[in-house]
Design a protein around this motif. Structure first.
Motif, PDB file in Angstrom:
ATOM      1  N   HIS A  47       0.817  -1.214   0.000  1.00 45.28           N
ATOM      2  CA  HIS A  47       0.000   0.000   0.000  1.00 45.28           C
ATOM      3  C   HIS A  47       0.855   1.272   0.000  1.00 45.28           C
ATOM      4  CE1 HIS A  47      -4.038  -1.709   0.553  1.00 45.28           C
ATOM      5  NE2 HIS A  47      -3.428  -2.666   1.232  1.00 45.28           N
ATOM      6  N   LEU A  48       2.157   1.131  -0.048  1.00 44.02           N
ATOM      7  CA  LEU A  48       3.068   2.273   0.027  1.00 44.02           C
ATOM      8  C   LEU A  48       3.584   2.622  -1.362  1.00 44.02           C
ATOM      9  CD1 LEU A  48       4.259   4.039   2.311  1.00 44.02           C
ATOM     10  CD2 LEU A  48       6.224   2.489   2.360  1.00 44.02           C
ATOM     11  N   MET A  49       3.786   3.926  -1.597  1.00 47.49           N
ATOM     12  CA  MET A  49       4.282   4.400  -2.890  1.00 47.49           C
ATOM     13  C   MET A  49       5.389   5.422  -2.682  1.00 47.49           C
ATOM     14  SD  MET A  49       0.674   4.942  -4.967  1.00 47.49           S
ATOM     15  CE  MET A  49      -0.175   5.667  -3.556  1.00 47.49           C
ATOM     16  N   PRO A  50       6.339   5.491  -3.610  1.00 47.48           N
ATOM     17  CA  PRO A  50       7.379   6.523  -3.519  1.00 47.48           C
ATOM     18  C   PRO A  50       6.777   7.898  -3.795  1.00 47.48           C
ATOM     19  CG  PRO A  50       7.562   5.330  -5.584  1.00 47.48           C
ATOM     20  CD  PRO A  50       6.527   4.604  -4.778  1.00 47.48           C
ATOM     21  N   LEU A  51       7.149   8.872  -3.010  1.00 47.25           N
ATOM     22  CA  LEU A  51       6.656  10.239  -3.191  1.00 47.25           C
ATOM     23  C   LEU A  51       7.585  10.973  -4.148  1.00 47.25           C
ATOM     24  CD1 LEU A  51       4.542  12.354  -2.224  1.00 47.25           C
ATOM     25  CD2 LEU A  51       6.220  13.050  -0.486  1.00 47.25           C
ATOM     26  N   PRO A  52       7.070  11.435  -5.301  1.00 42.76           N
ATOM     27  CA  PRO A  52       7.930  12.156  -6.241  1.00 42.76           C
ATOM     28  C   PRO A  52       8.628  13.345  -5.581  1.00 42.76           C
ATOM     29  CG  PRO A  52       5.818  11.648  -7.260  1.00 42.76           C
ATOM     30  CD  PRO A  52       5.680  11.297  -5.800  1.00 42.76           C
ATOM     31  N   ASP A  53       9.853  13.625  -6.002  1.00 44.08           N
ATOM     32  CA  ASP A  53      10.625  14.711  -5.401  1.00 44.08           C
ATOM     33  C   ASP A  53       9.936  16.060  -5.530  1.00 44.08           C
ATOM     34  OD1 ASP A  53      12.612  12.931  -4.691  1.00 44.08           O
ATOM     35  OD2 ASP A  53      13.831  13.307  -6.483  1.00 44.08           O
ATOM     36  N   SER A  54       9.151  16.240  -6.585  1.00 49.55           N
ATOM     37  CA  SER A  54       8.484  17.517  -6.821  1.00 49.55           C
ATOM     38  C   SER A  54       7.205  17.693  -6.014  1.00 49.55           C
ATOM     39  CB  SER A  54       8.149  17.658  -8.310  1.00 49.55           C
ATOM     40  OG  SER A  54       7.321  16.595  -8.735  1.00 49.55           O
ATOM     41  N   VAL A  55       6.809  16.655  -5.260  1.00 52.75           N
ATOM     42  CA  VAL A  55       5.571  16.702  -4.477  1.00 52.75           C
ATOM     43  C   VAL A  55       5.919  16.805  -2.993  1.00 52.75           C
ATOM     44  CG1 VAL A  55       3.430  15.495  -3.903  1.00 52.75           C
ATOM     45  CG2 VAL A  55       4.367  15.334  -6.223  1.00 52.75           C
ATOM     46  N   SER A  56       5.364  17.793  -2.309  1.00 54.51           N
ATOM     47  CA  SER A  56       5.644  17.994  -0.889  1.00 54.51           C
ATOM     48  C   SER A  56       4.933  16.933  -0.045  1.00 54.51           C
ATOM     49  CB  SER A  56       5.183  19.384  -0.445  1.00 54.51           C
ATOM     50  OG  SER A  56       3.766  19.464  -0.438  1.00 54.51           O
ATOM     51  N   PHE A  57       5.354  16.826   1.214  1.00 57.96           N
ATOM     52  CA  PHE A  57       4.679  15.909   2.126  1.00 57.96           C
ATOM     53  C   PHE A  57       3.210  16.288   2.298  1.00 57.96           C
ATOM     54  CE2 PHE A  57       9.110  15.335   3.879  1.00 57.96           C
ATOM     55  CZ  PHE A  57       9.238  14.010   3.486  1.00 57.96           C
ATOM     56  N   ILE A  58       2.922  17.582   2.357  1.00 57.44           N
ATOM     57  CA  ILE A  58       1.540  18.042   2.505  1.00 57.44           C
ATOM     58  C   ILE A  58       0.710  17.617   1.304  1.00 57.44           C
ATOM     59  CG2 ILE A  58       0.080  20.119   2.512  1.00 57.44           C
ATOM     60  CD1 ILE A  58       2.164  21.423   4.337  1.00 57.44           C
ATOM     61  N   TRP A  73      -9.682   7.045  -8.827  1.00 58.96           N
ATOM     62  CA  TRP A  73      -9.054   6.278  -9.911  1.00 58.96           C
ATOM     63  C   TRP A  73      -9.716   4.909 -10.048  1.00 58.96           C
ATOM     64  CZ3 TRP A  73      -5.165   8.081 -13.147  1.00 58.96           C
ATOM     65  CH2 TRP A  73      -4.588   7.132 -14.001  1.00 58.96           C
ATOM     66  N   HIS A  74      -9.939   4.245  -8.917  1.00 54.54           N
ATOM     67  CA  HIS A  74     -10.572   2.933  -8.929  1.00 54.54           C
ATOM     68  C   HIS A  74     -11.994   3.026  -9.490  1.00 54.54           C
ATOM     69  CE1 HIS A  74     -10.978  -1.256  -7.625  1.00 54.54           C
ATOM     70  NE2 HIS A  74     -12.173  -0.952  -7.148  1.00 54.54           N
ATOM     71  N   ALA A  75     -12.736   4.067  -9.062  1.00 53.52           N
ATOM     72  CA  ALA A  75     -14.121   4.227  -9.519  1.00 53.52           C
ATOM     73  C   ALA A  75     -14.194   4.431 -11.026  1.00 53.52           C
ATOM     74  CB  ALA A  75     -14.778   5.395  -8.792  1.00 53.52           C
ATOM     75  N   LEU A  76     -13.368   5.320 -11.549  1.00 60.35           N
ATOM     76  CA  LEU A  76     -13.436   5.660 -12.966  1.00 60.35           C
ATOM     77  C   LEU A  76     -12.773   4.613 -13.855  1.00 60.35           C
ATOM     78  CD1 LEU A  76     -12.673   9.489 -12.779  1.00 60.35           C
ATOM     79  CD2 LEU A  76     -14.848   8.434 -13.465  1.00 60.35           C
ATOM     80  N   ASP A  77     -11.643   4.102 -13.443  1.00 64.78           N
ATOM     81  CA  ASP A  77     -10.867   3.203 -14.297  1.00 64.78           C
ATOM     82  C   ASP A  77     -11.267   1.740 -14.107  1.00 64.78           C
ATOM     83  OD1 ASP A  77      -8.787   2.675 -16.185  1.00 64.78           O
ATOM     84  OD2 ASP A  77      -7.479   2.057 -14.548  1.00 64.78           O
ATOM     85  N   ALA A  78     -11.148   1.226 -12.881  1.00 68.44           N
ATOM     86  CA  ALA A  78     -11.388  -0.192 -12.643  1.00 68.44           C
ATOM     87  C   ALA A  78     -12.866  -0.558 -12.691  1.00 68.44           C
ATOM     88  CB  ALA A  78     -10.792  -0.601 -11.295  1.00 68.44           C
ATOM     89  N   THR A 133     -11.959  -3.371   0.253  1.00 71.37           N
ATOM     90  CA  THR A 133     -12.346  -4.773   0.132  1.00 71.37           C
ATOM     91  C   THR A 133     -12.267  -5.318  -1.291  1.00 71.37           C
ATOM     92  OG1 THR A 133     -14.671  -4.124  -0.081  1.00 71.37           O
ATOM     93  CG2 THR A 133     -13.875  -4.651   2.134  1.00 71.37           C
ATOM     94  N   SER A 134     -12.055  -4.471  -2.276  1.00 69.48           N
ATOM     95  CA  SER A 134     -12.026  -4.913  -3.667  1.00 69.48           C
ATOM     96  C   SER A 134     -10.796  -5.778  -3.956  1.00 69.48           C
ATOM     97  CB  SER A 134     -12.019  -3.702  -4.603  1.00 69.48           C
ATOM     98  OG  SER A 134     -11.758  -4.095  -5.937  1.00 69.48           O
ATOM     99  N   GLU A 135     -11.017  -6.955  -4.550  1.00 68.49           N
ATOM    100  CA  GLU A 135      -9.896  -7.815  -4.924  1.00 68.49           C
ATOM    101  C   GLU A 135      -9.073  -7.202  -6.048  1.00 68.49           C
ATOM    102  OE1 GLU A 135     -11.249 -11.710  -5.829  1.00 68.49           O
ATOM    103  OE2 GLU A 135     -11.822 -12.184  -3.761  1.00 68.49           O
ATOM    104  N   ARG A 136      -9.691  -6.346  -6.854  1.00 67.49           N
ATOM    105  CA  ARG A 136      -8.987  -5.736  -7.991  1.00 67.49           C
ATOM    106  C   ARG A 136      -8.147  -4.530  -7.567  1.00 67.49           C
ATOM    107  NH1 ARG A 136     -11.876  -4.107 -13.105  1.00 67.49           N
ATOM    108  NH2 ARG A 136      -9.804  -4.521 -13.975  1.00 67.49           N
ATOM    109  N   PHE A 137      -8.326  -4.056  -6.341  1.00 68.11           N
ATOM    110  CA  PHE A 137      -7.625  -2.834  -5.955  1.00 68.11           C
ATOM    111  C   PHE A 137      -6.103  -3.049  -5.958  1.00 68.11           C
ATOM    112  CE2 PHE A 137      -5.685  -0.099  -2.700  1.00 68.11           C
ATOM    113  CZ  PHE A 137      -5.914   1.122  -3.298  1.00 68.11           C
ATOM    114  N   LEU A 138      -5.629  -4.068  -5.254  1.00 70.79           N
ATOM    115  CA  LEU A 138      -4.181  -4.301  -5.199  1.00 70.79           C
ATOM    116  C   LEU A 138      -3.648  -4.903  -6.496  1.00 70.79           C
ATOM    117  CD1 LEU A 138      -3.516  -5.584  -1.564  1.00 70.79           C
ATOM    118  CD2 LEU A 138      -2.820  -3.407  -2.572  1.00 70.79           C
ATOM    119  N   SER A 139      -4.451  -5.739  -7.153  1.00 70.42           N
ATOM    120  CA  SER A 139      -3.954  -6.423  -8.349  1.00 70.42           C
ATOM    121  C   SER A 139      -3.998  -5.545  -9.597  1.00 70.42           C
ATOM    122  CB  SER A 139      -4.763  -7.696  -8.601  1.00 70.42           C
ATOM    123  OG  SER A 139      -6.123  -7.379  -8.885  1.00 70.42           O
ATOM    124  N   TYR A 140      -4.940  -4.585  -9.643  1.00 72.46           N
ATOM    125  CA  TYR A 140      -5.105  -3.770 -10.855  1.00 72.46           C
ATOM    126  C   TYR A 140      -4.908  -2.280 -10.582  1.00 72.46           C
ATOM    127  CZ  TYR A 140      -7.329  -1.552 -14.898  1.00 72.46           C
ATOM    128  OH  TYR A 140      -7.580  -0.764 -15.995  1.00 72.46           O
TER     129      TYR A 140
END
Length: 321
Positions: free
Chosen positions: A102-113, A126-131, A263-270
């Motif tokens: 569930h963790l992602m690298p934070l791009p250098d150009s994006v602040s912690f906030i 993203w899940h609603a529109l795409d998946a 709870t979606s099975e497709r969330f982590l896989s897709y």
């Protein structure tokens, strides 16, 4: 390590700053020093005891951005010192344990906030529109609660894909901000005849994809807005959970779909791989930007919940550590 602990359900007074003890990452876990965490409507329900499945005790918070402090023995994709962000329960604290998936690298150009404003809202949108909805270029999309974290994320995602986007909200100032962010049509669902305006603005075609998050209060109106073969994606219920509809929706071949990224099975896989591959570069180059409405120190979590209840903000409320 300290965090805002809830040991009984109730008002904002039940969130107490407490010593939580040390956290040790398991084999596929990552310990993250929290720099900023996002505030979500769902957390007010968790605190109140009206969120399905929430057990006591628990530490507040659902998402954050920070720095990796320690990795479990089976984690190879992150290392101490990395800037990261993602979804993790217990993020209103000095540190939190993440499942590495569930963790992602934070791009250098994006602040912690800014990073703390992304995970819950943008992954949900993203899940609603795409998946779930399988959106395509040129479609007509209606987003309820356009000023919310998910709504403002869905607006940018849909416009990036070349869709026509309409948004609803209960207050005109929120709608005007949405227009500034590129919304093609705006409607006040407390005052306007939304189906009539949608019919006018879409040349009577109606909506291809409707994102339903208000629930009972606006469900009938949203269904009336839908065009032939339209898809409604349901992911919230801020205006009531009991939704009724007439089976004549079959004449328009409407699809009603509900979802939860928890709870979606497709969330982590897709969805997570797609988000890492497609969305993260767009945040890195500035094409996507998470709207931040208010920034407060973590000690003012009570005020943050009050702001959520007042429903006057656009974008995310962020707490900094």
């Amino acid at each position: 390590m300290h965090g805002f602990l809830v040991e009984r359900f109730g008002g904002t007074e039940v969130m107490q700053w407490r010593e939580l003890g040390p956290l040790e990452p398991g084999p596929r876990q990552v310990l993250v020093e929290v720099k900023a965490s996002g505030v979500n409507f769902a957390e007010t329900r968790m605190r109140a005891g009206t969120y399905t499945g929430q057990e006591l005790p628990f530490v507040m918070g659902m998402e954050c951005a920070g720095v990796v402090a320690e990795c479990g023995k089976e984690v190879s994709e992150f290392k101490p010192g990395d800037r990261v962000f993602g979804r993790a329960r217990g993020s209103h604290a000095e540190a939190v344990l993440f499942d590495a998936d569930h963790l992602m690298p934070l791009p250098d150009s994006v602040s912690f906030i800014e990073g703390a404003a992304i995970p819950v809202s943008w992954l949900t949108a993203w899940h609603a529109l795409d998946a779930v909805a399988g959106f395509r270029q040129g479609q007509r999309i209606l987003i309820e609660a356009i000023a919310s974290g998910v709504g403002s994320a869905a607006l940018q995602i849909a416009k990036w894909r070349g869709c026509w986007v309409a948004g609803t909200a209960s207050r005109d100032p929120k709608l005007e901000i949405a227009r500034q962010w590129g919304c093609d049509a705006i409607y006040n669902y407390k005052r306007d005849d939304v189906p009539a305006l949608v019919e006018r603005d879409t040349d009577r075609h109606g909506i291809d994809i409707g994102l339903m998050t208000i629930g009972e209060e606006t469900a009938e109106s949203l269904i009336a807005c839908m065009g032939m073969d339209g898809r409604i994606v349901m992911y919230g219920s801020t205006g009531g959970r009991q939704v009724c509809f007439n089976l004549n929706i079959g004449v328009r071949n409407l699809s009603l779909m509900s979802m939860s990224i928890s709870t979606s099975e497709r969330f982590l896989s897709y969805t997570m791989p797609r988000f890492r591959e497609v969305a993260l570069p767009l945040f890195a180059d500035g094409a996507f930007k998470a709207p931040v409405g208010t920034v407060l120190p973590l000690s003012e979590v009570v005020r943050a919940h009050q702001l959520v209840d007042e429903r006057n903000h656009f974008g995310k409320i962020i707490l900094t550590v």
